[in-house]
Enzyme design. Structure first.
Site, PDB file in Angstrom:
ATOM      1  N   LYS A  19       4.412   2.878  -8.488  1.00 57.43           N
ATOM      2  CA  LYS A  19       3.642   2.745  -9.415  1.00 57.43           C
ATOM      3  C   LYS A  19       4.063   2.537 -11.007  1.00 57.43           C
ATOM      4  CE  LYS A  19      -0.020   3.668  -5.885  1.00 57.43           C
ATOM      5  NZ  LYS A  19      -0.802   4.556  -5.315  1.00 57.43           N
ATOM      6  N   GLN A  21      -3.420  10.602  -5.803  1.00 55.14           N
ATOM      7  CA  GLN A  21      -2.811   9.969  -4.636  1.00 55.14           C
ATOM      8  C   GLN A  21      -2.710  10.668  -3.017  1.00 55.14           C
ATOM      9  OE1 GLN A  21      -0.337   6.709  -4.286  1.00 55.14           O
ATOM     10  NE2 GLN A  21      -0.681   7.480  -1.877  1.00 55.14           N
ATOM     11  N   ASP A  54      -8.616   3.321  -8.711  1.00 56.60           N
ATOM     12  CA  ASP A  54      -8.261   3.055  -7.662  1.00 56.60           C
ATOM     13  C   ASP A  54      -9.512   2.422  -6.491  1.00 56.60           C
ATOM     14  OD1 ASP A  54      -6.134   3.519  -5.521  1.00 56.60           O
ATOM     15  OD2 ASP A  54      -5.846   5.920  -6.060  1.00 56.60           O
TER      16      ASP A  54
HETATM   17  N1  GUN Z   1      -2.675   6.122  -0.276  1.00 54.43           N
HETATM   18  C1  GUN Z   1      -1.851   4.860   0.134  1.00 54.43           C
HETATM   19  N2  GUN Z   1      -2.487   4.269   0.204  1.00 54.43           N
HETATM   20  C2  GUN Z   1      -3.244   4.606  -0.928  1.00 54.43           C
HETATM   21  C3  GUN Z   1      -4.192   4.253  -2.654  1.00 54.43           C
HETATM   22  O1  GUN Z   1      -3.870   2.573  -2.411  1.00 54.43           O
HETATM   23  N3  GUN Z   1      -4.739   4.893  -3.650  1.00 54.43           N
HETATM   24  C4  GUN Z   1      -3.955   6.504  -3.645  1.00 54.43           C
HETATM   25  N4  GUN Z   1      -4.849   6.710  -3.929  1.00 54.43           N
HETATM   26  N5  GUN Z   1      -4.063   6.622  -2.235  1.00 54.43           N
HETATM   27  C5  GUN Z   1      -2.807   6.193  -0.878  1.00 54.43           C
END
Ligand code: GUN
Length: 299
Positions: free
Chosen positions: A58, A102, A125
């Site tokens: 990211k 996350q 998100d």
């Molecule tokens: N864990 C697995 N996929 C994601 C996601 O798209 N966002 C976040 N914050 N955690 C994740």
């Protein structure tokens, strides 16, 4: 619907690159016009290897499109109260346009409590109840990145959904459930008939065999076999599993929720793992970050 002969691979890297190029141009224009560059923050608790990889990716891709990116790292001993303080800080930091926490979080931290604390204006998100509510109602707002990325892939490959039977496997808050809602939305890009299957579904194979479009987000490696898929179906694989493999230098190989070698022959379109849905998730997160910076969803 896909009336093609022979399966076609859906290239998520290619579609993500197109989305990111348009974001990069828009960010460059902002900077030319003396605006600041959008700033995305990721909060990472503990050292889960998959989470580390996602967050690093990211950050790298945010930089590729000209955004600022920061990672707030904490040991898995952080308390819920301390994490809530961080969320409060980020909510109020004018230098931060959007942030993500996350997942998964350590067991002693209540994920719902943390997500509820995120200011919906910065919820890139799309996980907060406000974002989810707007999505359900079909109102403007941040869409959860993976389902939004899948909708973008289906659009890019001109896969007609109107009136089609879409079967979603898995009812997670992050993928399955929002996916089922987006597909059934009353708009030209959707208008599908949707069935949501999960761990308690009876006669799952009977249902999946009816799917024109099968979205596989059940979280089990190679769960979807050829016998579960209708000839000519569109198969979207959201799974991302690390299977131990001593022949690989890194010690594992990636597999999706679909038994690709079997299912490939039956599908009209199919996403590979890696290189299918995965790259779209980050592209859509960056799109949300740009929207947050432009305050697109604030009245
Ligand atoms: N864990 C697995 N996929 C994601 C996601 O798209 N966002 C976040 N914050 N955690 C994740």
């Amino acid at each position: 619907m896909a009336q093609k002969k022979g399966p076609e691979l859906i290239d998520g890297r290619k579609v993500a690159a197109i989305v990111k190029e348009s974001i990069r141009k828009e960010v460059a224009d902002l900077i030319d016009n003396h605006d600041k560059s959008p700033h995305l923050v990721a909060v990472l608790v503990g050292n889960d290897p998959a989470s580390e990889t996602y967050v690093a990716s990211k950050e790298k891709q945010a930089h590729q499109v000209g955004m600022m990116s920061s990672v707030y790292r904490f040991p898995d001993t952080i308390t819920e109260a301390e994490l809530l303080e961080t969320i409060d800080f980020l909510n109020n930091d004018d230098e931060v346009d959007g942030f993500i926490v996350q997942l998964p979080l350590p067991a002693h931290i209540n994920e719902d409590k943390i997500i509820n604390a995120i200011d919906p204006k910065k919820d890139v998100d799309g996980f907060t109840p406000v974002s989810v509510g707007n999505m359900v109602l079909g109102k403007p707002g941040f869409l959860s990145a993976t389902p939004a990325g899948i909708m973008e892939l289906l659009k890019a490959y001109h896969i007609e959904l109107e009136g089609k039977h879409c079967v979603v496997l898995g009812r997670s808050n992050i993928v399955g459930r929002p996916m089922s809602i987006l597909l059934s939305q009353k708009n030209e890009q959707a208008n599908a008939t949707v069935t949501l299957c999960h761990s308690r579904t009876e006669n799952m194979e009977e249902i999946t065999r009816q799917a024109d479009v099968l979205i596989c987000a059940i979280g089990k490696p190679r769960f979807v076999k050829a016998s579960m898929v209708k000839e000519g179906a569109v198969v979207i694989d959201v799974g991302m599993h690390r299977l131990p493999d001593a022949t690989k230098e890194r010690g594992y190989r990636l597999a999706g929720d679909v038994d690709f070698d079997q299912v490939f022959k039956k599908a009209s379109y199919i996403t590979p793992v890696p290189g299918g849905v995965g790259p779209m998730t980050i592209a859509m997160l960056l799109k949300n970050t740009l929207s947050a910076h432009k305050k697109e969803f604030q009245q």
